[in-house]
Write an enzyme that holds these catalytic residues in place. Structure first.
Site, PDB file in Angstrom:
ATOM      1  N   ARG A 115      -1.927 -32.325 -95.035  1.00  0.00           N
ATOM      2  CA  ARG A 115      -2.242 -32.826 -96.235  1.00  0.00           C
ATOM      3  C   ARG A 115      -2.865 -31.999 -97.121  1.00  0.00           C
ATOM      4  O   ARG A 115      -3.254 -30.922 -96.707  1.00  0.00           O
ATOM      5  CB  ARG A 115      -3.106 -34.195 -96.108  1.00  0.00           C
ATOM      6  CG  ARG A 115      -4.126 -33.991 -95.269  1.00  0.00           C
ATOM      7  CD  ARG A 115      -5.129 -34.888 -95.822  1.00  0.00           C
ATOM      8  NE  ARG A 115      -5.876 -34.484 -96.823  1.00  0.00           N
ATOM      9  CZ  ARG A 115      -6.556 -33.393 -97.259  1.00  0.00           C
ATOM     10  NH1 ARG A 115      -6.897 -32.617 -96.243  1.00  0.00           N
ATOM     11  NH2 ARG A 115      -7.127 -33.242 -98.342  1.00  0.00           N
ATOM     12  N   GLY A 116      -3.055 -32.425 -98.493  1.00  0.00           N
ATOM     13  CA  GLY A 116      -3.659 -31.554 -99.719  1.00  0.00           C
ATOM     14  C   GLY A 116      -2.523 -30.846-100.283  1.00  0.00           C
ATOM     15  O   GLY A 116      -1.660 -30.275 -99.497  1.00  0.00           O
ATOM     16  N   ALA A 117      -2.536 -30.713-101.606  1.00  0.00           N
ATOM     17  CA  ALA A 117      -1.364 -30.178-102.407  1.00  0.00           C
ATOM     18  C   ALA A 117      -0.723 -28.853-101.935  1.00  0.00           C
ATOM     19  O   ALA A 117       0.296 -28.780-101.682  1.00  0.00           O
ATOM     20  CB  ALA A 117      -1.758 -30.290-103.832  1.00  0.00           C
ATOM     21  N   ASN A 139      -5.488 -36.381-109.120  1.00  0.00           N
ATOM     22  CA  ASN A 139      -6.280 -36.054-107.840  1.00  0.00           C
ATOM     23  C   ASN A 139      -6.523 -37.281-107.102  1.00  0.00           C
ATOM     24  O   ASN A 139      -6.144 -38.471-107.585  1.00  0.00           O
ATOM     25  CB  ASN A 139      -7.557 -35.263-108.198  1.00  0.00           C
ATOM     26  CG  ASN A 139      -8.089 -34.423-106.947  1.00  0.00           C
ATOM     27  OD1 ASN A 139      -7.486 -34.043-106.005  1.00  0.00           O
ATOM     28  ND2 ASN A 139      -9.299 -34.862-106.633  1.00  0.00           N
ATOM     29  N   LYS A 140      -7.037 -37.342-105.914  1.00  0.00           N
ATOM     30  CA  LYS A 140      -7.360 -38.361-105.029  1.00  0.00           C
ATOM     31  C   LYS A 140      -8.013 -39.436-105.975  1.00  0.00           C
ATOM     32  O   LYS A 140      -8.780 -39.279-106.797  1.00  0.00           O
ATOM     33  CB  LYS A 140      -8.290 -37.930-103.871  1.00  0.00           C
ATOM     34  CG  LYS A 140      -8.539 -39.046-102.830  1.00  0.00           C
ATOM     35  CD  LYS A 140      -7.323 -39.585-102.236  1.00  0.00           C
ATOM     36  CE  LYS A 140      -6.260 -38.832-101.635  1.00  0.00           C
ATOM     37  NZ  LYS A 140      -5.200 -39.515-101.345  1.00  0.00           N
ATOM     38  N   ARG A 175       6.350 -36.990-100.292  1.00  0.00           N
ATOM     39  CA  ARG A 175       5.166 -37.208-101.104  1.00  0.00           C
ATOM     40  C   ARG A 175       5.332 -36.970-102.631  1.00  0.00           C
ATOM     41  O   ARG A 175       5.790 -35.725-102.901  1.00  0.00           O
ATOM     42  CB  ARG A 175       3.884 -36.908-100.673  1.00  0.00           C
ATOM     43  CG  ARG A 175       3.555 -37.209 -99.010  1.00  0.00           C
ATOM     44  CD  ARG A 175       2.119 -36.856 -98.591  1.00  0.00           C
ATOM     45  NE  ARG A 175       1.211 -37.761 -99.730  1.00  0.00           N
ATOM     46  CZ  ARG A 175      -0.210 -37.482 -99.540  1.00  0.00           C
ATOM     47  NH1 ARG A 175      -0.747 -36.377 -98.750  1.00  0.00           N
ATOM     48  NH2 ARG A 175      -0.821 -38.454 -99.943  1.00  0.00           N
ATOM     49  N   ASP A 199      -3.795 -32.350-107.465  1.00  0.00           N
ATOM     50  CA  ASP A 199      -2.479 -32.492-106.866  1.00  0.00           C
ATOM     51  C   ASP A 199      -1.643 -32.355-107.961  1.00  0.00           C
ATOM     52  O   ASP A 199      -0.205 -31.636-107.788  1.00  0.00           O
ATOM     53  CB  ASP A 199      -2.241 -33.952-106.314  1.00  0.00           C
ATOM     54  CG  ASP A 199      -3.139 -34.103-105.101  1.00  0.00           C
ATOM     55  OD1 ASP A 199      -4.229 -34.373-105.094  1.00  0.00           O
ATOM     56  OD2 ASP A 199      -2.208 -33.801-103.961  1.00  0.00           O
ATOM     57  N   GLN A 259     -11.052 -38.753 -96.285  1.00  0.00           N
ATOM     58  CA  GLN A 259     -10.760 -37.350 -95.958  1.00  0.00           C
ATOM     59  C   GLN A 259     -12.309 -36.490 -96.330  1.00  0.00           C
ATOM     60  O   GLN A 259     -12.318 -35.594 -95.774  1.00  0.00           O
ATOM     61  CB  GLN A 259      -9.934 -36.806 -97.125  1.00  0.00           C
ATOM     62  CG  GLN A 259      -8.206 -37.161 -96.910  1.00  0.00           C
ATOM     63  CD  GLN A 259      -8.053 -38.357 -97.691  1.00  0.00           C
ATOM     64  OE1 GLN A 259      -8.724 -39.259 -97.698  1.00  0.00           O
ATOM     65  NE2 GLN A 259      -6.786 -38.407 -97.924  1.00  0.00           N
TER      66      GLN A 259
HETATM   67  O1  MRU Z   1      -3.661 -37.590-100.095  1.00  0.00           O
HETATM   68  P1  MRU Z   1      -4.144 -36.275 -99.841  1.00  0.00           P
HETATM   69  O2  MRU Z   1      -5.179 -36.109 -98.746  1.00  0.00           O
HETATM   70  O3  MRU Z   1      -3.120 -35.211 -99.570  1.00  0.00           O
HETATM   71  O4  MRU Z   1      -5.119 -35.809-100.947  1.00  0.00           O
HETATM   72  C1  MRU Z   1      -5.699 -34.708-101.543  1.00  0.00           C
HETATM   73  C2  MRU Z   1      -6.300 -34.335-102.605  1.00  0.00           C
HETATM   74  O5  MRU Z   1      -6.154 -35.345-103.313  1.00  0.00           O
HETATM   75  C3  MRU Z   1      -6.685 -33.034-102.949  1.00  0.00           C
HETATM   76  O6  MRU Z   1      -8.046 -33.308-103.614  1.00  0.00           O
HETATM   77  C4  MRU Z   1      -5.799 -32.172-103.677  1.00  0.00           C
HETATM   78  O7  MRU Z   1      -4.699 -32.120-102.824  1.00  0.00           O
HETATM   79  C5  MRU Z   1      -6.513 -31.010-103.766  1.00  0.00           C
HETATM   80  S1  MRU Z   1      -6.422 -29.860-102.152  1.00  0.00           S
HETATM   81  C6  MRU Z   1      -6.853 -28.498-102.438  1.00  0.00           C
END
Ligand code: MRU
Length: 345
Positions: free
Chosen positions: A46-48, A244-245, A89, A234, A193
């Site tokens: 996970r994470g962009a 973002n999250k 996603r 993201d 997270q």
């Molecule tokens: O749903 P996730 O855990 O993939 O979401 C991640 C985030 O929102 C992060 O803040 C974002 O991807 C930045 S990662 C460097």
């Protein structure tokens, strides 16, 4: 040294299962592209930026499993592999940037040549993320003063980037520059997270971290305990509005109300110039079960209705600066982002 989130090993993709952290460090070897798609959907990866890198390797893996030597047939099957990743996603644009690059790399005289070219392109995408996140972290560290306490949300460290990290990368680079920094990490409901991953990464880096629930952020800002907020992204639209999250928007409004700088750190692969407004960014809606349960345990009455948008949009007026590997961008964002962003999608 933090374990590698993603590694390409002898034609297989090894991922650190982020759902099992911090309790166990389990590496899973994926030799089938469908398993990579599933790992992204289920957020083992996970994470962009990390999603983009995993998808690139996953496409290379999918290509290697296609058995025909007929080029047209091969490309038709490869297209299906790419479609599977595209529907994994929706919010992180790094995924679609990576798919586009893999599409362009799918050329060669014969199927074997194309397969090799895809592996090489996936490796390049990975390497470029490592370099970009290092560079943006160095640049962003200039905004952090000695003695700062930063608040961060979700997880934007090496696990989320398959590189150095974005928001956490900036914090690590500031520490490496000799600055004394400490962090408040929000737990980040529903999937935690912040509690599970950010605290784990920062503790390994020897950076003092205090875990708080999401609803405590305003209290600590009011108490003047926070010098700045720094988060990842993201997707960043051409006008600087940032996905973002879920919960990031709330933090940005709170930071603004308290006069606290709010920084977004992201590689330029997170910028999507094809969207003029952040409100065009597709927001992933995940299972209500992630809200009614915590790690499989029910916390609400059976049958209750629950909503679960995974991201929110922060308007540009709440963002003090966007930190990229190509420079720190400030208002007006449209001009600055046009200079550094791309228009792949
Ligand atoms: O749903 P996730 O855990 O993939 O979401 C991640 C985030 O929102 C992060 O803040 C974002 O991807 C930045 S990662 C460097």
């Amino acid at each position: 040294m933090i374990a590698r989130a993603i590694e390409w090993l002898d034609g297989k993709l090894r991922v650190l299962d982020q759902n099992r952290l911090p309790r166990e460090q389990i590496f899973v070897d994926l030799d089938n592209y469908r398993d990579v798609v599933l790992a992204i959907k289920e957020m083992r990866v996970r994470g962009a930026p990390a999603i983009g890198v995993a998808a690139a390797y996953g496409i290379a893996l999918g290509a290697s499993g296609i058995e025909t030597a007929n080029k047209d047939e091969f490309l038709a099957q490869l297209n299906q592999v790419m479609q599977a990743f595209a529907s994994s996603r929706p919010t992180a644009v790094n995924l679609f940037q990576a798919i586009n690059r893999m599409k362009k790399a799918a050329s060669g005289n014969d199927v074997t040549e194309i397969k090799n070219s895809l592996v090489n392109e996936a490796r390049r995408i990975h390497q470029e993320e490592i370099t970009a996140t290092r560079q943006l972290s160095q640049l962003g560290a200039g905004l952090i003063m000695d003695g700062f306490t930063l608040l961060t949300h979700c997880n934007a460290g090496p696990l989320a980037t398959a590189g150095y990290g974005t928001a956490l990368g900036v914090i690590k680079a500031a520490k490496d520059q000799g600055k004394r920094v400490s962090v408040f990490a929000t737990e980040t409901r529903p999937l935690l997270q912040g509690a599970r991953l950010t605290t784990w990464e920062l503790m390994q880096e020897g950076i003092p971290v205090t875990l708080i629930t999401d609803s405590m952020a305003g209290y600590f800002m009011q108490q003047r305990k926070i010098d700045c907020v720094i988060v990842g992204a993201d997707r960043i639209a051409a006008n600087g509005y940032t996905a973002n999250k879920i919960g990031t928007y709330t933090l940005a409004v709170l930071a603004n109300a308290h006069g606290i700088p709010f920084y977004v750190a992201a590689p330029t692969t997170t910028i999507d110039l094809s969207l003029t407004s952040g409100y065009q960014i597709p927001i992933e809606e995940r299972s209500p079960g992630e809200v009614t349960h915590i790690q499989g345990l029910p916390i609400a009455p059976e049958g209750v209705r629950a909503a679960n948008p995974a991201f929110d949009i922060t308007p540009n007026q709440y963002i003090s600066a966007i930190i990229t590997e190509k420079g720190i961008i400030r208002k007006p964002y449209t001009e600055g982002l046009k200079r550094v962003g791309s228009r792949f999608v």
